[in-house]
Design an enzyme around this catalytic site. Structure first.
Site, PDB file in Angstrom:
ATOM      1  CG  HIS A   1      -0.478   0.297   2.494  1.00 46.32           C
ATOM      2  ND1 HIS A   1      -0.178  -0.699   3.389  1.00 46.32           N
ATOM      3  CD2 HIS A   1      -0.203   1.467   3.129  1.00 46.32           C
ATOM      4  CE1 HIS A   1       0.266  -0.150   4.505  1.00 46.32           C
ATOM      5  NE2 HIS A   1       0.269   1.167   4.369  1.00 46.32           N
TER       6      HIS A   1
ATOM      7  CD  GLU B   1       0.493   8.239  -0.628  1.00 50.40           C
ATOM      8  OE1 GLU B   1       0.307   9.462  -0.558  1.00 50.40           O
ATOM      9  OE2 GLU B   1       0.137   7.445   0.258  1.00 50.40           O
ATOM     10  CG  ASP B   2       5.942   6.145   1.132  1.00 51.30           C
ATOM     11  OD1 ASP B   2       5.436   7.252   0.850  1.00 51.30           O
ATOM     12  OD2 ASP B   2       5.686   5.519   2.163  1.00 51.30           O
TER      13      ASP B   2
END
Length: 206
Positions: free
Chosen positions: A93, A97-98
């Site tokens: 998850h 984003e990271d």
């Protein structure tokens, strides 16, 4: 019902440091084995290996290897016996984003369902509590609408449970307060609305 011992263990969070994260993965696989076909266990391993590699150089504020976070979140997720795609999404998850990984890459590595759920996680992460209660109902409705798929909510709640459990390690008291408040104002009512009382307890007591 959550017993006192379990709640106490939840409240006294000990960072998972200098131990092989595979220990946590093995616990997840053990639970998955009780209701998922054997070939799907390999797919869980594959998502773990991918996330592990992508998060390799990242650390949490608690000093833990970053991979510990998706693993811990997945452990909470396992309490509701999720399907394979939801488990993979929970392990992956934070990768979009990271770690500079696009949804297209996730789709190629896994499949479109997992990519869509991971994208849903990115979308709901943009919803923030702004210290104003008058917008709360709209915020909760937006959150539920943006998720499109309830499985995104399940992963987001599991993610928040571990974040609130390890909130003590956040160095910024203002940020800590905001995260705690956001949890009580948005995530607790959503868990309650979905009948996830176990999750509600974790989030209220974190």
């Amino acid at each position: 019902n959550m017993d006192v011992v379990r709640l106490e263990k939840f409240l006294n969070y000990k960072p998972f440091i200098d131990r092989d994260p595979r220990i946590l993965l093995d616990r997840i696989l053990q639970q998955a084995k009780s209701y998922l076909p054997t070939e799907q266990l390999w797919e869980i391993e594959r998502a773990y290996a991918y996330a592990y590699e992508k998060h390799l150089w990242q650390k949490r504020l608690s000093g833990e290897e970053y991979i510990v976070h998706p693993l811990r979140a997945t452990q909470y997720l396992m309490e509701i016996r999720p399907d394979l795609e939801t488990i993979q999404t929970c392990l992956l998850h934070d990768v979009i984003e990271d770690c500079n990984v696009s949804a297209e890459i996730i789709e190629k590595e896994f499949w479109s369902e997992v990519a869509v759920l991971c994208e849903g996680m990115v979308k709901v992460s943009t919803i923030k509590y702004k210290w104003q209660d008058k917008h709360l109902e709209t915020l909760k409705k937006t959150f539920l609408a943006m998720a499109h798929d309830l499985r995104v909510i399940f992963v987001k709640l599991a993610d928040r449970i571990h974040n609130i459990q390890s909130l003590y390690y956040h160095p910024n008291p203002v940020k800590r307060e905001k995260i705690a408040l956001e949890t009580m104002k948005i995530f607790v009512p959503i868990a309650k609305r979905l009948g996830l009382y176990q999750y509600q307890l974790y989030l209220e007591n974190g």
